[in-house]
Write a protein that holds these residues in place. Sequence first.
Motif, short mmCIF file in Angstrom:
data_model
loop_
_atom_site.label_atom_id
_atom_site.label_comp_id
_atom_site.label_asym_id
_atom_site.label_seq_id
_atom_site.Cartn_x
_atom_site.Cartn_y
_atom_site.Cartn_z
N ASP A 139 33.55 87.45 85.00
CA ASP A 139 32.17 86.84 85.24
C ASP A 139 31.81 87.25 86.67
OD1 ASP A 139 30.15 84.84 86.29
OD2 ASP A 139 30.85 83.22 85.07
N LEU A 140 30.78 88.21 86.85
CA LEU A 140 30.36 88.71 88.13
C LEU A 140 29.50 87.89 88.66
CD1 LEU A 140 29.56 92.21 86.39
CD2 LEU A 140 31.52 91.53 87.79
N ALA A 141 29.17 86.71 88.45
CA ALA A 141 28.39 85.62 89.24
C ALA A 141 27.26 86.24 89.70
CB ALA A 141 29.19 85.28 90.72
N ILE A 142 26.41 86.89 88.89
CA ILE A 142 25.01 87.51 89.26
C ILE A 142 24.18 86.52 88.55
CG2 ILE A 142 23.48 89.40 88.81
CD1 ILE A 142 25.82 91.34 88.57
N PRO A 143 23.19 85.68 89.12
CA PRO A 143 22.32 84.73 88.61
C PRO A 143 21.58 85.28 87.59
CG PRO A 143 21.94 85.14 91.15
CD PRO A 143 22.78 86.12 90.67
N PRO A 202 31.84 87.47 95.07
CA PRO A 202 30.73 87.27 94.05
C PRO A 202 29.88 88.62 94.38
CG PRO A 202 30.76 86.13 96.09
CD PRO A 202 31.98 86.50 96.03
N ILE A 203 29.43 89.32 93.31
CA ILE A 203 28.86 90.46 93.31
C ILE A 203 27.57 90.46 94.28
CG2 ILE A 203 27.66 92.47 92.14
CD1 ILE A 203 30.87 92.45 91.71
N PRO A 204 26.72 89.30 94.10
CA PRO A 204 25.49 89.16 94.98
C PRO A 204 25.86 89.34 96.48
CG PRO A 204 25.37 87.55 93.20
CD PRO A 204 26.71 88.03 93.18
N PRO A 261 26.90 101.38 97.31
CA PRO A 261 26.21 101.20 96.29
C PRO A 261 26.86 100.27 95.54
CG PRO A 261 26.55 103.51 96.44
CD PRO A 261 27.28 103.02 97.61
N VAL A 262 25.98 98.98 95.13
CA VAL A 262 26.78 97.91 94.48
C VAL A 262 27.78 98.28 93.32
CG1 VAL A 262 24.66 97.30 93.25
CG2 VAL A 262 26.51 95.28 93.97
N CYS A 263 26.98 99.07 92.41
CA CYS A 263 27.73 99.76 91.37
C CYS A 263 29.02 100.14 91.37
CB CYS A 263 26.92 100.33 90.43
SG CYS A 263 25.47 99.48 89.89
N SER A 264 29.00 101.03 92.44
CA SER A 264 30.44 101.36 92.67
C SER A 264 31.47 100.51 92.96
CB SER A 264 30.46 102.60 93.62
OG SER A 264 30.83 102.35 94.93
N VAL A 265 31.17 99.69 93.80
CA VAL A 265 32.11 98.18 94.17
C VAL A 265 32.33 97.43 93.04
CG1 VAL A 265 32.54 96.32 95.74
CG2 VAL A 265 31.07 98.44 96.52
N CYS A 266 31.16 97.18 92.41
CA CYS A 266 31.47 96.32 91.22
C CYS A 266 32.41 97.14 90.04
CB CYS A 266 30.05 96.05 90.72
SG CYS A 266 30.11 95.12 89.06
N GLY A 267 32.26 98.31 89.88
CA GLY A 267 33.07 99.06 89.01
C GLY A 267 34.67 98.93 89.36
N LYS A 268 34.65 99.21 90.67
CA LYS A 268 36.08 99.24 91.13
C LYS A 268 36.70 97.79 91.01
CE LYS A 268 37.99 100.37 95.67
NZ LYS A 268 38.42 101.77 95.68
N ILE A 269 36.02 96.81 91.10
CA ILE A 269 36.41 95.31 91.07
C ILE A 269 36.95 95.02 89.77
CG2 ILE A 269 35.87 92.96 91.45
CD1 ILE A 269 34.13 93.76 93.71
N LYS A 270 35.92 95.47 88.71
CA LYS A 270 36.53 95.40 87.48
C LYS A 270 37.50 96.16 86.92
CE LYS A 270 31.84 95.99 86.01
NZ LYS A 270 30.44 96.24 85.42
N ARG A 271 37.69 97.19 87.43
CA ARG A 271 38.84 98.14 86.86
C ARG A 271 40.07 97.46 87.55
NH1 ARG A 271 35.28 102.21 88.00
NH2 ARG A 271 36.15 102.48 89.99
N PRO A 285 19.70 93.62 80.40
CA PRO A 285 20.56 94.83 81.39
C PRO A 285 20.89 93.91 82.81
CG PRO A 285 18.21 95.12 81.14
CD PRO A 285 18.63 94.25 80.05
N CYS A 286 21.68 94.34 83.51
CA CYS A 286 22.02 93.83 84.62
C CYS A 286 20.79 94.08 85.91
CB CYS A 286 23.48 94.35 85.37
SG CYS A 286 23.68 93.98 87.08
N PRO A 287 20.56 92.99 86.29
CA PRO A 287 19.47 93.28 87.55
C PRO A 287 19.65 94.24 88.51
CG PRO A 287 20.28 91.11 87.71
CD PRO A 287 21.23 91.60 86.39
N TYR A 288 20.75 94.55 88.70
CA TYR A 288 21.25 95.74 89.78
C TYR A 288 21.37 97.02 89.36
CZ TYR A 288 22.71 91.34 92.15
OH TYR A 288 22.61 90.24 92.76
N SER A 289 21.33 97.19 87.92
CA SER A 289 21.40 98.42 87.42
C SER A 289 20.03 99.31 87.51
CB SER A 289 21.84 98.50 85.89
OG SER A 289 20.72 98.52 84.95
N GLY A 290 20.18 100.28 88.32
CA GLY A 290 19.11 101.25 88.52
C GLY A 290 18.90 102.31 87.41
#
Lengths: 308, 65
Positions: free
Chosen positions: A80-84, A116-118, A127-137, A220-225
């Motif tokens: 759960d990434l805590a993205i609203p 929390p990702i936000p 870039p938020v996606c690179s950090v988010c991906g790292k956290i998930k892995r 889709p995730c609101p942060y995905s470009g």
Amino acid sequence: MKCTRCKAPASTALPSHNAAFCPDCFPLFFTKQVETAIRRQKMFTHDERILVALSGGKDSLALMLELSLQGYDVTGLHIDLAIPNSSPKARAKVEAFCQQHGLNLQVLEVAKEGLPIPAIKKHIKRPVCSVCGKIKRHYFNRIAREGGFDALATGHNLDDEAARLFANTLRWDSGYLSDQGPTLPGEEGFIRKVKPLYRLTEFETANYAFMKGIEIHSDPCPYSGGASFTGHKKLLGELEHKSPGSKFSFYDNFLKRGRPAFKLLEKEQGDPLSPCDTCGSPTSLDKCGVCRIRETLERNMKEAGESL
Amino acid sequence: MITVNIEPEGKSTTLYKTRTVIALLNKLDLRPTMALVIRNGELLTPDVKLFNGDVITVKKVISAG
Ligand code: SF4
Ligand SMILES: [Zn+2]
Ligand SMILES: [Zn+2]
């Protein structure tokens, strides 16, 4: 068009297999492809415990359901990434699905881990996606190891894998080309990683999901470009249309002929790994990347007069 | 006339003189393995005939992310 297997009206035409199936026979085809993947790539056995990464997308849910129907010992892990708006929906979808099918589920809340990702998007200059991906892995690996699982399974399909391979081939990224594949053996603090859907296309997974009542589109995730590799997937889709089967042979021949060659090329490199001082995850420094991000986030938020 | 609902965009469109699934996909610039085509809850193969008044759902399969 008639079903290749039972001659009933077909629901799904598969030019790459020179076949078509009805809704009763298609899941049998799907099951066979997953069985072949697990056997040929030595993914896991019925005696092992498998952790399945569940994003809430069709591929991960289809994978979880199929492995459980095949009698494997599977547990889902949702992060759960805590993205609203977006995270509560994904989580609710995963929870409802696991409940409906009686599947084991664990949920990790990154907010409770101080990540929390936000807040990361706001306070970490990367870039938020690179950090988010790292956290998930990081948490997939850590929870799999701490929970005594034998393998971590993800829902990557043939389109995902072929598109990623294509992108890395365009750059001749020899690091990637030497050590990617449907089974990555466990080593030095890393859990074995497997992709049991790698023989199945996005289209085939979507058909399976539809037949099993899994919604094939997620918000889709609101942060995905924009999705990564979508352009490459479309290019490969055109190639596949002109020459059915080329997507699979591109990927499969890489595994057979390309990867071993790159493996020889790629010298032993990279620093030796040891456990992170704080969390025990493998790292080449004293503290792992995720623990460092957590500290930076705390510091930056304090300076900004904010708290979690 | 055929009504087509396209997902995930949530767009709706009407097509005329479209007698098969493959003709419908061609008009939408989609290849057969890029979308599910559904009528009354059933999946259709490219050769299936369409009729006036059909309501079709097209679900594109390339996942976003
Ligand atoms: S798109 Fe959203 S969920 Fe995916 S990596 Fe980026 S921030 Fe994370
Ligand atoms: Zn059949
Ligand atoms: Zn750590």
